[in-house]
Design a protein around this motif. Structure first.
Motif, short mmCIF file in Angstrom:
data_model
loop_
_atom_site.label_atom_id
_atom_site.label_comp_id
_atom_site.label_asym_id
_atom_site.label_seq_id
_atom_site.Cartn_x
_atom_site.Cartn_y
_atom_site.Cartn_z
N ILE A 72 0.85 -1.20 0.00
CA ILE A 72 0.00 0.00 0.00
C ILE A 72 0.88 1.25 0.00
O ILE A 72 0.67 2.17 -0.80
N GLU A 73 1.89 1.27 0.88
CA GLU A 73 2.77 2.43 0.96
C GLU A 73 3.55 2.60 -0.34
O GLU A 73 3.74 3.73 -0.81
N HIS A 74 4.00 1.49 -0.93
CA HIS A 74 4.73 1.56 -2.19
C HIS A 74 3.85 2.17 -3.28
O HIS A 74 4.30 3.01 -4.06
N ARG A 75 2.59 1.73 -3.32
CA ARG A 75 1.66 2.26 -4.33
C ARG A 75 1.44 3.75 -4.11
O ARG A 75 1.42 4.53 -5.07
N GLU A 76 1.28 4.16 -2.84
CA GLU A 76 1.08 5.58 -2.54
C GLU A 76 2.30 6.40 -2.96
O GLU A 76 2.15 7.46 -3.57
N VAL A 77 3.49 5.90 -2.66
CA VAL A 77 4.71 6.61 -3.05
C VAL A 77 4.81 6.70 -4.57
O VAL A 77 5.15 7.75 -5.12
N ARG A 78 4.50 5.58 -5.25
CA ARG A 78 4.56 5.56 -6.72
C ARG A 78 3.58 6.58 -7.31
O ARG A 78 3.93 7.34 -8.22
N LEU A 79 2.36 6.61 -6.76
CA LEU A 79 1.38 7.57 -7.25
C LEU A 79 1.83 9.01 -7.01
O LEU A 79 1.68 9.87 -7.88
N LYS A 80 2.42 9.28 -5.83
CA LYS A 80 2.93 10.62 -5.54
C LYS A 80 4.06 10.98 -6.49
O LYS A 80 4.14 12.11 -6.98
N LEU A 81 4.96 10.00 -6.75
CA LEU A 81 6.05 10.26 -7.69
C LEU A 81 5.54 10.54 -9.09
O LEU A 81 6.02 11.44 -9.78
N GLU A 82 4.53 9.74 -9.51
CA GLU A 82 3.94 9.96 -10.84
C GLU A 82 3.29 11.34 -10.92
O GLU A 82 3.44 12.05 -11.90
#
Length: 123
Positions: A72-82
């Protein structure tokens, strides 16, 4: 003497039978004790194994929960980076468009100035 020997032999047989019965009884008692001890040890091993399995299952559940949280945290970080990348790209495109417009305007002024000087030179 024969009667004494027969009496002694009879007594020996009686004693031998008593000893054999005592040995059988002792053996039976010992076997029962060993079986009882083995059953108690087996129960302790089962209980220990049950506790070990429960502990491992608990640790597995914790690891699975942590893994899920990490995903979940990885997905959130990826979305923020995108999102950050998209914002940065939009800013860069906007800056590049503004610079291109300034260059066009500067070039237009330069061309107009050169045309004016050319007309003056021709006149």
């Amino acid at each position: 003497r024969l009667q004494e020997a027969e009496a002694e032999h009879s007594q020996n047989r009686i004693e031998h039978r008593e000893v054999r019965l005592k040995l059988e009884e002792s053996h039976s008692t010992k076997m029962a004790q060993l079986e009882e001890k083995a059953a108690a040890e087996a129960e302790m091993i089962r209980e220990d194994l049950s506790r070990t399995i429960a502990a491992h299952e608990a640790r597995l559940q914790e690891a699975e929960a942590e893994h899920s949280q990490n995903r979940i945290e990885h997905r959130e970080v990826r979305l923020k980076l995108e999102e950050s990348h998209s914002t940065k790209m939009a800013q860069l495109e906007e800056k590049a468009a503004a610079e291109a417009e300034m260059i066009r305007e500067d070039l237009s002024r330069t061309i107009a100035a050169h045309e004016a000087r050319l007309q003056e030179a021709e006149a």
